[in-house]
Design an enzyme around this catalytic site. Structure first.
Site: not given
Ligand code: APR
Length: 237
Positions: A96-97, A114, A181-182
């Site tokens: 998703q990055n 994305h 990813t959350s």
């Molecule tokens: N290693 C692994 N996971 C981690 C770390 C780490 N060092 N630090 C944080 N995390 C985890 C968090 O616990 C969380 O579950 O990474 C996840 C980040 O979640 P989000 O910030 O929601 O990111 P993501 O899931 O990629 O978002 C999805 O949302 O805004 C949009 O388009 C954007 O692609 C993105 C999408």
């Protein structure tokens, strides 16, 4: 420890599904953690078609700032280990990055659900996509037809054109590794349901306990670098 050369090539199909946590240890902020990007910016003002219509300069500046940060960032050990895994497994990264750290680490099969920060697209003709070799897209930068360039990213409210390709890849996975990813954003998050029944599924995330997962997943409550290290030891056995 065994070196790659001594590990038997299994050619098992591994699908990695990564999110912002994958790049956190490279210094790039996640979205929904404390002090994450969405705590400091409003999605509606920088990441929607409506935001673009209302204030192009503001949207461009948000992504220019992120592109400048990315150009200083390096892949972390987890990116590097997943790239090395290609020596023994068939590895597909679905991310998703919008950063390019998987590619910089050497992964050769990377699908960006994305979009990609280091690319621009025409605001009128989305099929016109250009590699960027500089950090900024400015007002007035245009495609070959004279239309303004925008970031090649999928905004909230837009279709995710590569979702079907991602589902096809995932539907024959033997091992699925979800990292950082959350699982909050759809349709991307629904990818975890595209795996076949026999697939071994892993989750690496320091906040793993907050995520709702199907049964029988192996959960590694850890950062990407530590989690991938221990998971790969497991796969090597
Ligand atoms: N290693 C692994 N996971 C981690 C770390 C780490 N060092 N630090 C944080 N995390 C985890 C968090 O616990 C969380 O579950 O990474 C996840 C980040 O979640 P989000 O910030 O929601 O990111 P993501 O899931 O990629 O978002 C999805 O949302 O805004 C949009 O388009 C954007 O692609 C993105 C999408």
């Amino acid at each position: 420890m065994i070196s790659n050369s001594k590990m038997k090539k299994t050619s098992k199909k591994v699908v990695v599904f990564s999110g912002a946590g994958m790049s956190a240890e490279s210094g790039l902020k996640t979205f929904r953690d404390h002090d994450g990007l969405w705590e400091n910016y409003r999605i509606e003002e920088v990441a929607t078609p409506e935001a673009w219509a209302a204030d192009k300069a503001k949207v461009l500046e948000f992504y220019n700032m992120r592109r400048r940060q990315l150009m200083q960032a390096k892949p972390n050990e987890a990116h590097a280990l997943l790239a090395k895994l290609e020596a023994t497994h068939e590895v597909h990264i679905i991310t998703q990055n919008i950063d390019n750290l998987h590619e910089k680490a050497g992964s050769t099969q990377v699908l960006h659900l994305h979009g990609e920060l280091m690319k621009a697209q025409s605001e009128r003709h989305p099929e016109l996509i250009y590699e960027l070799d500089k950090s900024d897209i400015n007002l007035g930068d245009s495609c070959e037809n004279g239309h303004q360039l925008r970031p090649n990213v999928v905004w909230f409210g837009e279709a995710v054109p590569k979702m079907q390709d991602a589902e096809i890849i995932t539907s024959s996975a033997e091992i699925l590794i979800v990292i950082g990813t959350s699982l909050n954003v759809y349709p991307a998050a629904s990818l975890i349901y595209a795996v076949p029944k026999k697939c071994n599924c892993y989750l690496v995330d320091p906040k793993a306990e907050e995520l709702l997962l199907p049964e029988n997943w192996t959960v590694i409550r850890s950062t990407a670098t530590e989690g991938v290290k221990s998971l790969l030891k497991d796969l090597g056995r």
